[in-house]
Design a protein around this motif. Structure first.
Motif, PDB file in Angstrom:
ATOM      1  N   GLU A   1       0.747  -1.105  -0.092  1.00 45.28           N
ATOM      2  CA  GLU A   1       0.023   0.026  -0.151  1.00 45.28           C
ATOM      3  C   GLU A   1       0.862   1.221   0.016  1.00 45.28           C
ATOM      4  OE1 GLU A   1      -3.429   2.159   2.821  1.00 45.28           O
ATOM      5  OE2 GLU A   1      -2.649   0.052   3.223  1.00 45.28           O
ATOM      6  N   LYS A   2       0.611   2.094  -1.097  1.00 44.67           N
ATOM      7  CA  LYS A   2       1.614   3.359  -1.207  1.00 44.67           C
ATOM      8  C   LYS A   2       1.265   4.389  -0.010  1.00 44.67           C
ATOM      9  CE  LYS A   2       2.545   3.149  -5.904  1.00 44.67           C
ATOM     10  NZ  LYS A   2       2.595   4.221  -7.290  1.00 44.67           N
ATOM     11  N   GLY A   3       2.072   4.900   0.580  1.00 53.18           N
ATOM     12  CA  GLY A   3       2.187   5.675   1.749  1.00 53.18           C
ATOM     13  C   GLY A   3       1.787   5.034   3.240  1.00 53.18           C
ATOM     14  N   PHE A   4       2.119   3.808   3.223  1.00 54.30           N
ATOM     15  CA  PHE A   4       2.176   3.135   4.403  1.00 54.30           C
ATOM     16  C   PHE A   4       3.520   3.046   4.958  1.00 54.30           C
ATOM     17  CE2 PHE A   4       1.702  -0.703   7.142  1.00 54.30           C
ATOM     18  CZ  PHE A   4       0.623  -0.716   7.703  1.00 54.30           C
ATOM     19  N   PHE A   5       4.513   2.931   4.365  1.00 54.34           N
ATOM     20  CA  PHE A   5       5.923   3.047   4.681  1.00 54.34           C
ATOM     21  C   PHE A   5       6.658   4.470   4.234  1.00 54.34           C
ATOM     22  CE2 PHE A   5       5.005  -1.456   4.322  1.00 54.34           C
ATOM     23  CZ  PHE A   5       5.406  -1.983   5.736  1.00 54.34           C
ATOM     24  N   ASP A   6       7.529   4.798   5.011  1.00 54.88           N
ATOM     25  CA  ASP A   6       7.949   6.237   5.148  1.00 54.88           C
ATOM     26  C   ASP A   6       9.669   5.926   4.290  1.00 54.88           C
ATOM     27  OD1 ASP A   6       6.020   7.516   5.895  1.00 54.88           O
ATOM     28  OD2 ASP A   6       6.771   7.078   8.003  1.00 54.88           O
ATOM     29  N   ARG A   7      10.417   5.085   4.703  1.00 56.24           N
ATOM     30  CA  ARG A   7      11.798   4.836   4.283  1.00 56.24           C
ATOM     31  C   ARG A   7      12.222   3.239   4.120  1.00 56.24           C
ATOM     32  NH1 ARG A   7      15.678   8.751   4.647  1.00 56.24           N
ATOM     33  NH2 ARG A   7      16.937   7.880   6.185  1.00 56.24           N
ATOM     34  N   VAL A   8      13.083   3.195   3.167  1.00 55.50           N
ATOM     35  CA  VAL A   8      13.287   1.654   2.666  1.00 55.50           C
ATOM     36  C   VAL A   8      14.969   1.670   3.396  1.00 55.50           C
ATOM     37  CG1 VAL A   8      13.873   2.648   0.427  1.00 55.50           C
ATOM     38  CG2 VAL A   8      13.949   0.049   0.811  1.00 55.50           C
ATOM     39  N   TYR A   9      15.290   0.596   3.771  1.00 54.42           N
ATOM     40  CA  TYR A   9      16.610   0.333   4.369  1.00 54.42           C
ATOM     41  C   TYR A   9      17.392  -0.754   3.565  1.00 54.42           C
ATOM     42  CZ  TYR A   9      15.323   3.393   8.137  1.00 54.42           C
ATOM     43  OH  TYR A   9      14.872   4.654   8.794  1.00 54.42           O
ATOM     44  N   LEU A  10      18.375  -0.666   3.224  1.00 52.80           N
ATOM     45  CA  LEU A  10      19.258  -1.512   2.331  1.00 52.80           C
ATOM     46  C   LEU A  10      20.529  -1.770   3.391  1.00 52.80           C
ATOM     47  CD1 LEU A  10      19.852   0.422  -0.930  1.00 52.80           C
ATOM     48  CD2 LEU A  10      17.704  -1.257  -0.234  1.00 52.80           C
ATOM     49  N   PRO A  11      20.277  -3.019   4.258  1.00 52.54           N
ATOM     50  CA  PRO A  11      21.192  -3.236   5.412  1.00 52.54           C
ATOM     51  C   PRO A  11      22.703  -3.598   4.864  1.00 52.54           C
ATOM     52  CG  PRO A  11      19.251  -4.488   5.692  1.00 52.54           C
ATOM     53  CD  PRO A  11      18.982  -3.965   4.269  1.00 52.54           C
ATOM     54  N   SER A  12      22.965  -4.146   3.671  1.00 50.37           N
ATOM     55  CA  SER A  12      24.386  -4.614   3.212  1.00 50.37           C
ATOM     56  C   SER A  12      24.914  -3.340   2.583  1.00 50.37           C
ATOM     57  CB  SER A  12      24.205  -5.429   2.215  1.00 50.37           C
ATOM     58  OG  SER A  12      23.986  -4.947   0.860  1.00 50.37           O
ATOM     59  N   LYS A  13      24.346  -2.093   2.485  1.00 54.64           N
ATOM     60  CA  LYS A  13      25.153  -0.882   1.990  1.00 54.64           C
ATOM     61  C   LYS A  13      24.742   0.006   2.963  1.00 54.64           C
ATOM     62  CE  LYS A  13      23.858  -1.639  -2.708  1.00 54.64           C
ATOM     63  NZ  LYS A  13      22.924  -2.902  -2.680  1.00 54.64           N
ATOM     64  N   ASN A  14      24.209  -0.451   4.193  1.00 54.30           N
ATOM     65  CA  ASN A  14      24.132   0.585   5.196  1.00 54.30           C
ATOM     66  C   ASN A  14      23.505   1.955   4.741  1.00 54.30           C
ATOM     67  OD1 ASN A  14      24.046   1.550   8.050  1.00 54.30           O
ATOM     68  ND2 ASN A  14      26.186   2.406   7.881  1.00 54.30           N
ATOM     69  N   GLY A  15      22.533   1.777   3.878  1.00 59.15           N
ATOM     70  CA  GLY A  15      21.889   2.980   3.396  1.00 59.15           C
ATOM     71  C   GLY A  15      20.510   2.849   3.536  1.00 59.15           C
ATOM     72  N   ALA A  16      19.853   4.022   3.271  1.00 55.51           N
ATOM     73  CA  ALA A  16      18.469   4.314   3.360  1.00 55.51           C
ATOM     74  C   ALA A  16      17.958   5.494   2.681  1.00 55.51           C
ATOM     75  CB  ALA A  16      18.148   4.592   4.984  1.00 55.51           C
ATOM     76  N   PHE A  17      16.550   5.336   2.150  1.00 53.16           N
ATOM     77  CA  PHE A  17      16.168   6.302   1.195  1.00 53.16           C
ATOM     78  C   PHE A  17      14.543   6.605   1.766  1.00 53.16           C
ATOM     79  CE2 PHE A  17      18.990   3.633  -1.104  1.00 53.16           C
ATOM     80  CZ  PHE A  17      19.663   4.635  -1.825  1.00 53.16           C
ATOM     81  N   ASP A  18      14.031   7.898   1.362  1.00 56.57           N
ATOM     82  CA  ASP A  18      12.938   8.291   1.694  1.00 56.57           C
ATOM     83  C   ASP A  18      12.116   7.570   0.513  1.00 56.57           C
ATOM     84  OD1 ASP A  18      12.971   9.758   3.835  1.00 56.57           O
ATOM     85  OD2 ASP A  18      13.631  11.619   2.792  1.00 56.57           O
ATOM     86  N   ILE A  19      10.906   6.846   0.636  1.00 60.90           N
ATOM     87  CA  ILE A  19      10.299   6.256  -0.440  1.00 60.90           C
ATOM     88  C   ILE A  19       9.372   7.392  -1.398  1.00 60.90           C
ATOM     89  CG2 ILE A  19       8.217   4.815  -0.850  1.00 60.90           C
ATOM     90  CD1 ILE A  19       9.009   3.177   1.493  1.00 60.90           C
TER      91      ILE A  19
END
Length: 221
Positions: free
Chosen positions: A129-147
């Motif tokens: 569902e769009k808008g349900f989550f705010d951030r996506v995390y990439l553990p192996s890259k230690n990175g995160a993005f605003d969806i």
């Protein structure tokens, strides 16, 4: 449509399954006071061809969840079987954890007759569902993005995490990709170019989803 419900975890959670009119599987999970909606649109391409990756445009998509799908519930498992006794039978086995707020999906095939070289186009896709989550995390890259700022899909080998306010979803299985609206798991299947029977009952594609921070990594594609 019939609905099926299985308990999940130790804190009164549950997972409800329903095949929709659009030939998809709606999965609703209640965990830690939150309700998550995922819609699985897993499909295979039934056209027979060799190993040309550009042939998919000429293929026909066969949905994994239809009115004819057989549903079998055994304990904490629910099995969806589509195309029984046809040239391709697809099996989607969900195992709901009784210890954690999590479940596992095993997808495997029975092929009767000619080999079917369509493994590059198996997709374990779950709409989010769009808008349900705010951030996506990439553990192996230690990175995160605003969806809401994503301009292209992001992928992660093994595990990818989505977070929102009091919301959490960890997806695992091969190469996991998120494009803002859906998650594709077991994307490593694109590297297998043998026939579909490779993914039989003894060697299924495995995806895992957790609504709490638990270890759910898998060595399957």
């Amino acid at each position: 449509m019939k609905t099926f419900e299985l308990p999940m975890g130790k804190n009164g959670g549950h997972v409800r399954f329903e095949i929709t009119e659009g030939q998809r599987l709606h999965l609703q999970a209640a965990a830690s006071g939150e309700v998550y909606d995922l819609t699985f649109s897993d499909c295979i391409y039934t056209n027979r061809y060799t190993h040309d990756p550009f042939m998919y445009k000429n293929s026909v998509c066969a949905n994994a969840y239809t009115d004819e799908t057989e549903v079998t519930v055994t304990g904490n498992q629910i099995l969806f079987t589509t195309g029984k006794n046809a040239s391709i039978t697809q099996h989607n086995l969900f195992t709901v954890s009784q210890e954690y707020d999590a479940f596992e999906l095993q997808t495997y095939f029975t092929v009767n007759g000619d080999k079917i070289y369509d493994c590059a186009f198996i997709s374990g896709r779950a709409d989010v569902e769009k808008g349900f989550f705010d951030r996506v995390y990439l553990p192996s890259k230690n990175g995160a993005f605003d969806i809401d700022t994503l301009t292209s899909p992001v992928s992660e080998p093994g595990t990818l995490v989505l977070k929102g306010k009091n919301r959490y979803l960890k997806a695992s299985g091969g190469l996991v990709e998120f494009n803002g609206g859906f998650i594709d798991t077991h994307s490593f299947s694109v590297k297998h170019i043998d026939d579909l029977s490779y993914y039989g009952k003894a060697n299924p594609l495995v995806s895992r989803f957790a609504f709490e921070d638990v270890e759910i990594s898998t060595d399957k594609a």
